[in-house]
Design a protein around this motif. Sequence first.
Motif, PDB file in Angstrom:
ATOM      1  N   GLN A  89       5.001  -7.432 -11.520  1.00 14.17           N
ATOM      2  CA  GLN A  89       4.744  -5.999 -11.747  1.00 14.17           C
ATOM      3  C   GLN A  89       5.691  -5.428 -12.802  1.00 14.17           C
ATOM      4  N   ASN A 129       1.025   4.479  -9.212  1.00 15.17           N
ATOM      5  CA  ASN A 129       1.765   4.218  -7.972  1.00 15.17           C
ATOM      6  C   ASN A 129       2.889   5.240  -7.909  1.00 15.17           C
ATOM      7  N   ARG A 179       0.822  -1.214   0.000  1.00 14.71           N
ATOM      8  CA  ARG A 179       0.000   0.000   0.000  1.00 14.71           C
ATOM      9  C   ARG A 179       0.858   1.267   0.000  1.00 14.71           C
TER      10      ARG A 179
HETATM   11  C1  LIG Z   1       1.168  -9.511  -3.406  1.00 15.46           C
HETATM   12  C2  LIG Z   1       0.549  -8.132  -3.404  1.00 15.46           C
HETATM   13  C3  LIG Z   1       1.115  -7.119  -4.171  1.00 15.46           C
HETATM   14  C4  LIG Z   1       0.558  -5.851  -4.194  1.00 15.46           C
HETATM   15  N1  LIG Z   1       1.148  -4.897  -4.967  1.00 15.46           N
HETATM   16  C5  LIG Z   1       0.590  -3.678  -5.039  1.00 15.46           C
HETATM   17  C6  LIG Z   1       1.154  -2.692  -5.901  1.00 15.46           C
HETATM   18  O1  LIG Z   1       2.154  -2.903  -6.579  1.00 15.46           O
HETATM   19  N2  LIG Z   1       0.561  -1.483  -5.954  1.00 15.46           N
HETATM   20  C7  LIG Z   1      -0.576  -1.199  -5.233  1.00 15.46           C
HETATM   21  O2  LIG Z   1      -1.075  -0.083  -5.357  1.00 15.46           O
HETATM   22  N3  LIG Z   1      -1.131  -2.120  -4.426  1.00 15.46           N
HETATM   23  C8  LIG Z   1      -0.585  -3.329  -4.301  1.00 15.46           C
HETATM   24  N4  LIG Z   1      -1.146  -4.287  -3.483  1.00 15.46           N
HETATM   25  C9  LIG Z   1      -2.404  -3.954  -2.777  1.00 15.46           C
HETATM   26  C10 LIG Z   1      -2.289  -3.487  -1.325  1.00 15.46           C
HETATM   27  O3  LIG Z   1      -1.309  -4.168  -0.595  1.00 15.46           O
HETATM   28  C11 LIG Z   1      -3.669  -3.707  -0.619  1.00 15.46           C
HETATM   29  O4  LIG Z   1      -3.984  -5.069  -0.650  1.00 15.46           O
HETATM   30  C12 LIG Z   1      -4.759  -2.920  -1.307  1.00 15.46           C
HETATM   31  O5  LIG Z   1      -4.480  -1.550  -1.119  1.00 15.46           O
HETATM   32  C13 LIG Z   1      -6.154  -3.262  -0.745  1.00 15.46           C
HETATM   33  O6  LIG Z   1      -6.212  -3.072   0.618  1.00 15.46           O
HETATM   34  P1  LIG Z   1      -6.857  -1.737   1.246  1.00 15.46           P
HETATM   35  O7  LIG Z   1      -8.220  -1.594   0.648  1.00 15.46           O
HETATM   36  O8  LIG Z   1      -6.856  -2.021   2.715  1.00 15.46           O
HETATM   37  O9  LIG Z   1      -5.948  -0.617   0.858  1.00 15.46           O
HETATM   38  C14 LIG Z   1      -0.602  -5.566  -3.430  1.00 15.46           C
HETATM   39  C15 LIG Z   1      -1.172  -6.581  -2.660  1.00 15.46           C
HETATM   40  C16 LIG Z   1      -0.616  -7.851  -2.637  1.00 15.46           C
HETATM   41  C17 LIG Z   1      -1.242  -8.924  -1.799  1.00 15.46           C
END
Ligand SMILES: Cc1cc2nc3c(=O)[nH]c(=O)nc-3n(C[C@H](O)[C@H](O)[C@H](O)COP(=O)(O)O)c2cc1C
Length: 132
Positions: free
Chosen positions: A126, A96, A65
């Motif tokens: 990614q 991002n 995040r």
């Molecule tokens: C393996 C993995 C990779 C992630 N990579 C990114 C990323 O590159 N960019 C991004 O904006 N969120 C990424 N996320 C998402 C955030 O970690 C998070 O899960 C997302 O913001 C939803 O949760 P929230 O609603 O509590 O923010 C990734 C999640 C996971 C599980």
Amino acid sequence: MAGALNKVMGGEAGSVALLQVLADNSFDSVLITDASSEGRVIYANKAFKKLTGHDPAAFIGKTPRILQGPGTDAKVIARLSSALKAGGKFEGRAINYKKDGTPFIMYWRVLPIKTGRKITAWAAIQREGASI
Ligand SMILES: Cc1cc2nc3c(=O)[nH]c(=O)nc-3n(C[C@H](O)[C@H](O)[C@H](O)COP(=O)(O)O)c2cc1C
């Protein structure tokens, strides 16, 4: 795949070593989190550093995040969040931010890693996307 790999690589340790070399040296960024609801990072490769500016070792224990910011499309993140809750796959692009604050388009996939039916981790592949 696992059966054939294990056979050629002389067991699971060999297969793990092979996958580690592939992940470490992939041209795409690879980010792995644990299966907790917070999604703490347990692995990031060298390409992750090239893409985001974050040092892989220093990113362990953090949440992806951190890469988000004011320009990140909340709808894309909501879609990812639903996929995580449902135990499914995600593919999408969103703005991002690199460690130095530079915005870029992240194009990424997130996939559940399962042992039997249980999700033990999440893996992301990614790269920089051309356009939203
Ligand atoms: C393996 C993995 C990779 C992630 N990579 C990114 C990323 O590159 N960019 C991004 O904006 N969120 C990424 N996320 C998402 C955030 O970690 C998070 O899960 C997302 O913001 C939803 O949760 P929230 O609603 O509590 O923010 C990734 C999640 C996971 C599980």
